[in-house]
Design a protein around this motif. Structure first.
Motif, PDB file in Angstrom:
ATOM      1  N   UNK A   1     -44.424  82.241 -37.731  1.00  0.00           N
ATOM      2  CA  UNK A   1     -44.083  80.822 -37.816  1.00  0.00           C
ATOM      3  C   UNK A   1     -43.436  80.355 -36.509  1.00  0.00           C
ATOM      4  N   UNK A   2     -42.516  81.151 -35.995  1.00  0.00           N
ATOM      5  CA  UNK A   2     -41.832  80.806 -34.746  1.00  0.00           C
ATOM      6  C   UNK A   2     -42.818  80.748 -33.585  1.00  0.00           C
TER       7      UNK A   2
ATOM      8  N   UNK B   1     -37.591  81.899 -29.154  1.00  0.00           N
ATOM      9  CA  UNK B   1     -38.077  83.241 -28.814  1.00  0.00           C
ATOM     10  C   UNK B   1     -36.956  84.273 -28.946  1.00  0.00           C
ATOM     11  N   UNK B   2     -35.772  83.936 -28.488  1.00  0.00           N
ATOM     12  CA  UNK B   2     -34.632  84.849 -28.610  1.00  0.00           C
ATOM     13  C   UNK B   2     -34.257  85.071 -30.075  1.00  0.00           C
ATOM     14  N   UNK B   3     -34.355  84.027 -30.877  1.00  0.00           N
ATOM     15  CA  UNK B   3     -34.002  84.119 -32.294  1.00  0.00           C
ATOM     16  C   UNK B   3     -34.854  85.153 -33.023  1.00  0.00           C
ATOM     17  N   UNK B   4     -36.143  85.209 -32.712  1.00  0.00           N
ATOM     18  CA  UNK B   4     -37.056  86.088 -33.458  1.00  0.00           C
ATOM     19  C   UNK B   4     -37.442  87.343 -32.686  1.00  0.00           C
ATOM     20  N   UNK B   5     -36.840  87.562 -31.552  1.00  0.00           N
ATOM     21  CA  UNK B   5     -37.193  88.680 -30.673  1.00  0.00           C
ATOM     22  C   UNK B   5     -37.218  90.030 -31.385  1.00  0.00           C
ATOM     23  N   UNK B   6     -36.271  90.284 -32.264  1.00  0.00           N
ATOM     24  CA  UNK B   6     -36.162  91.586 -32.912  1.00  0.00           C
ATOM     25  C   UNK B   6     -36.998  91.730 -34.183  1.00  0.00           C
ATOM     26  N   UNK B   7     -37.696  90.683 -34.590  1.00  0.00           N
ATOM     27  CA  UNK B   7     -38.537  90.767 -35.786  1.00  0.00           C
ATOM     28  C   UNK B   7     -39.855  91.472 -35.447  1.00  0.00           C
ATOM     29  N   UNK B   8     -40.403  92.172 -36.417  1.00  0.00           N
ATOM     30  CA  UNK B   8     -41.677  92.871 -36.230  1.00  0.00           C
ATOM     31  C   UNK B   8     -42.795  91.879 -35.917  1.00  0.00           C
TER      32      UNK B   8
ATOM     33  N   UNK C   1     -45.737  91.315 -37.134  1.00  0.00           N
ATOM     34  CA  UNK C   1     -46.387  90.647 -38.254  1.00  0.00           C
ATOM     35  C   UNK C   1     -45.447  89.919 -39.196  1.00  0.00           C
ATOM     36  N   UNK C   2     -44.171  89.884 -38.891  1.00  0.00           N
ATOM     37  CA  UNK C   2     -43.190  89.246 -39.774  1.00  0.00           C
ATOM     38  C   UNK C   2     -43.523  87.763 -39.907  1.00  0.00           C
TER      39      UNK C   2
ATOM     40  N   UNK D   1     -27.487  87.770 -39.692  1.00  0.00           N
ATOM     41  CA  UNK D   1     -28.517  87.746 -40.729  1.00  0.00           C
ATOM     42  C   UNK D   1     -29.896  87.548 -40.097  1.00  0.00           C
ATOM     43  N   UNK D   2     -30.925  88.001 -40.803  1.00  0.00           N
ATOM     44  CA  UNK D   2     -32.285  87.840 -40.313  1.00  0.00           C
ATOM     45  C   UNK D   2     -32.631  86.349 -40.243  1.00  0.00           C
ATOM     46  N   UNK D   3     -33.282  85.902 -39.151  1.00  0.00           N
ATOM     47  CA  UNK D   3     -33.621  84.485 -39.023  1.00  0.00           C
ATOM     48  C   UNK D   3     -34.622  84.037 -40.083  1.00  0.00           C
ATOM     49  N   UNK D   4     -34.563  82.763 -40.406  1.00  0.00           N
ATOM     50  CA  UNK D   4     -35.446  82.170 -41.407  1.00  0.00           C
ATOM     51  C   UNK D   4     -36.285  81.057 -40.764  1.00  0.00           C
TER      52      UNK D   4
END
Length: 92
Positions: free
Chosen positions: A44-45, A29-36, A38-39, A2-5
């Motif tokens: 936040x991360x 950093x690894x958790x949100x690596x694949x998010x765009x 501007x996400x 699932x997409x990280x929150x």
């Protein structure tokens, strides 16, 4: 997966200590690596990763109160009093 929150980020950053700041930063950093770029969760991360960077040069994540005074009883046993919001200067 699932997409990280933001809650996922907080779960990693919440128990951070100076000793483990960089290991936790790498996990965030690894958790949100694949998010765009501007996400909102990625932004936040990134803020939390900056906190972890500062924490790596600090002795506490304390967000309230000031530094411990050098006149405090037992100061010689306290190696540093630098909180994450005002860490020690980085070595160049």
């Amino acid at each position: 997966m699932a997409q990280p929150t933001k809650e996922d980020v907080d779960a990693l950053v919440g128990p951070a200590t100076p000793h483990f700041a960089y290991q936790l930063r790498a996990r965030v950093e690894e958790l949100v690596h694949d998010l765009a770029e501007g996400h909102p969760v990625r932004r936040y991360a990134e803020e939390k990763m900056e906190l972890l960077d500062r924490l790596g040069y600090a002795s506490s994540k304390a967000e309230q109160g000031g530094r411990e005074p050098h006149s405090r009883i037992g100061w010689k046993e306290i190696p540093s009093s630098a909180p994450a919001y005002d860490p020690l200067p980085r070595r160049r």
